[in-house]
Every structure is written in C-alpha cells, then in structure tokens.
Write an enzyme that holds these catalytic residues in place. Structure first.
Site, PDB file in Angstrom:
ATOM      1  N   TRP A 197     -10.955  18.566  39.103  1.00  0.00           N
ATOM      2  CA  TRP A 197     -12.015  19.165  38.303  1.00  0.00           C
ATOM      3  C   TRP A 197     -12.674  18.129  37.407  1.00  0.00           C
ATOM      4  CZ3 TRP A 197     -15.954  21.734  37.881  1.00  0.00           C
ATOM      5  CH2 TRP A 197     -16.331  22.597  36.854  1.00  0.00           C
ATOM      6  N   LYS A 247      -6.462  34.171  33.366  1.00  0.00           N
ATOM      7  CA  LYS A 247      -6.711  34.532  34.770  1.00  0.00           C
ATOM      8  C   LYS A 247      -5.762  33.804  35.712  1.00  0.00           C
ATOM      9  CE  LYS A 247      -8.989  30.562  35.769  1.00  0.00           C
ATOM     10  NZ  LYS A 247      -8.983  29.668  36.937  1.00  0.00           N
TER      11      LYS A 247
END
EC number: 1.1.1.8
Length: 389
Positions: free
Chosen positions: A42, A234
């Site tokens: 990322w 999440k």
C-alpha cells in the site's frame, strides 16, 4: 492605453538586478515536499498516486521520498537500491512503475528531513517505534496523514494511530481510508477513498488534491475517529468473513456476518467516541471498505486458509507463507479490540468481535463464528451516541 510589445520585455541589462530577483521570489512560492513513510504494498501504491500528482501540481515539489525498511533481496542487492534503479518495488509491488520522481531512502531521518507533508503507511504495530525515532527530527510546520489501519492499546485505553502521531510528534494528523485493495489501484482500476480531518478543511483539501486522480476519487469528511475506526475494525470483520469462506458456509452466512460486523463497528466506535458521525459509515471508508475487504484482501485470504486447516496452522505461519513479507492487521486488531472490551466489561455486547479473537488464539474452533447466539443489545444508539440501558 495597452502597453506595447516592446514595453513588456525586461531590459537585458536587468537580469542580475535587485528588481528581477525580487520578482522571481514573488512568483516562486515555497513548494510542499512529500515523504511517504513506508514502502510495502500500500505504501508503494500511495507513492505512485502522489508522485503522479506532484509532477502536475505547481504547489508541490516534484520529488517524493519513500522511506524503505531496508532488506537484502535473494539476489544480494539492497531493496532501496533496486527500487531506485528499476523504479519498481520488486518485492511488494512487482511489475508496477512508481514514477521517476519517487526516490527510495533507507535512512528514516534523512527521508523526512525536508518534508512538510508526511504520509504514514506502515503496519500499525511499528508506528510507536517510528514516532520515537522522529521526535525532534521533522519540520515544525509538518502536516501528517495516516493510511494505517489499527490501534494501540495502552493501560489508559485505546489510542488511535492518528492520535499517536499527533501526540508524539506534535503535529496535526488526518487519516485516509477506503475500499482500497492496493494491487487493484496499482493497475489503475477505479476506486474511492475518504480523508478524515478534525478542524482545518483547507488542509484536508490539500491532501485530497495530493491523492486524487482520474481513477482514485477522494473526498473529505470532518470525522477523524469515525474514518479511522472504520478502516481499523473492518479487518476484524474480514477475518470472520474468511472463516465463513474457509468453511464453505455460503453467501447468506457471509452477508449476515458482514451486517453484524458493521453493527458492532458502529457501536464500538460510538462508545469510544460519541462524536463519530452516522454518515461516515456510508462513505468509502465505511460500508464500501467493509465489503471489499470481506470479498478480497489479505485478512480474508489468510482467515480462509486458517479455517480450511481447522485452525491447526497458526496465523503467523500462514502470514509468512502467503503474504511474502506483508503483515496481517486483522488478527492483532482483534486482540486489541478484545482487550478494550474485556477491560471495560463489554464482551457480551460484541459477540462477533469477541468470537473472532477467541478463534484466532485457538480457544474456539472456526465453526464457532456462527455458533453464538446474538444477545439482546444492552445499548441503543440514540442521537449519534451510545447509551446503556
């Protein structure tokens, strides 16, 4: 009367005069300089996005520094040297050109020295140590943004990574979260993200301009804690979704797990931070990120393998085998959430979060993810805050 063409031309002999120098200073504002702290999957994608914009936006210095935790590759070469030679992170993002203006730097202090915009994107468990190394080493006018999904749990309670950065470094910190599987963004598939900010909308808009591209659409909301907790929690739900996939329980079960997970995400966030906004869950950082992480991503992938093996292979083993040096966030976050729930007496209020951790540490089998019965909620979400009955 309009000036003649001749009158608009500066005299040749004025090239070195004080007047010319003053004019040049006036039209050359100080440009923002960006450093990306982190170079994993990322982090490399973030550097690519940013580098494409700094070359186009006049308010930014072209060069983007990317701090690399130095590694020696199987070839014997240093990772940072290969990145600078090939313009590609051959270990964590192979096959993707980062942009010629991305410069890999293995020296953390040198990488941040001149930057006034710091982008943090490392595994959350490393951030406290990184911040300690940076105290007194960054510009006083620096602004930060965290792309890190996780939290630190201390004796006094949970600490969000943006808060850790702000408190240790004495700088403002926004957050960026969203439905962002890095490899898809790397090949420029359409995606969205959300910037969360506290007070200064103009700073948030600057981050939006830095990240926004034709295929990566970014918006801003005034809710740092809500955006950051969505991105953090999440991953715990994605672990549960992975268990469902590994046990081949089907889409109905997975949808139920996602719904229950979203409810617990919202309740947990509001119990910790009553200021969290309901509308944040409908941004990319909320429901969209939950969906994409439960359908794909490393947490779901490793949890599926864990369940297929009946919990007999540890997550550490699966992480090492399947992720090629990348780190899981969901398992450690589940542990941190469990510690908060246990300390505050909230375990029964969050059966999904609690069960995920118990499965991860081997106290329950993977099938337990659907064996608990939902408790009647002992709290209600009223007026944007959580209240106990």
């Amino acid at each position: 009367m309009a000036p003649t063409v001749e009158s608009q031309q500066p005299p040749l002999e004025a090239e070195n005069t004080t007047t010319t120098t003053r004019f040049e200073n006036e039209v050359s504002p100080i440009k923002s300089k960006v450093t990306v702290v982190g170079s994993g999957n990322w982090g490399s994608v973030a550097a690519k996005l940013i580098a494409s914009n700094t070359r186009k936006l006049s308010s930014f210095n072209d060069e983007v520094r990317m701090w690399v935790f130095e590694e020696t590759l199987p070839t014997g070469e240093k990772l940072s040297e290969v990145i600078n030679r090939t313009n590609e992170n051959v270990k964590y993002l192979p096959g993707i050109k980062l942009g010629e203006n991305v410069v890999a730097d293995p020296d953390l202090e040198n990488a941040v020295r001149d930057a006034n915009m710091l982008v943090f994107v490392t595994p959350h468990q490393f951030m406290e140590g990184i911040c300690r190394k940076l105290v007194g080493k960054i510009r006083e006018d620096a602004e930060a943004i965290s792309l890190i999904k996780g939290m630190e749990v201390k004796r006094e309670g949970p600490c969000m990574i943006s808060t850790l950065i702000s408190e240790q470094l004495g700088i403002n910190c926004c957050v960026l979260m969203g439905a962002n599987i890095a490899n898809e963004i790397a090949v420029e598939k359409f995606s969205e993200a959300t910037v969360g900010y506290r007070k200064h909308k103009e700073i948030a808009e600057k981050w939006v301009h830095l990240f926004n591209t034709s295929y990566f659409m970014v918006s801003a909301v005034q809710d740092v804690e809500g955006v950051e907790l969505c991105g953090t929690l999440k991953n715990v739900v994605a672990i549960a979704a992975g268990f469902v996939d590994g046990l081949e329980m089907g889409n109905n079960t997975k949808a139920a797990i996602m719904r229950i997970g979203l409810r617990e995400m919202k309740a947990f966030s509001k119990l910790l931070f009553p200021s969290v906004k309901d509308t944040t869950y409908f941004e990319s950082c909320g429901i969209a990120d939950l969906i994409t992480t439960c359908l794909g991503g490393r947490n779901r992938k490793c949890a599926e393998a864990f369940a297929r093996n009946g919990g007999k292979r540890s997550f550490d083993e699966l992480e090492a085998e399947m992720l090629q040096g990348q780190k899981l966030q969901g398992v450690s976050t589940a542990k941190e959430v469990y510690e908060v729930l246990s300390h505050r007496g909230w375990l029964e209020l969050f059966p999904l979060f609690s069960t995920v951790h118990e499965i991860c540490i081997g106290h329950l089998p993977p099938s337990a993810i659907v064996e608990y019965s939902e408790h009647t909620p002992k709290f209600s979400l009223v007026g944007g805050s959580a209240q106990f009955f």
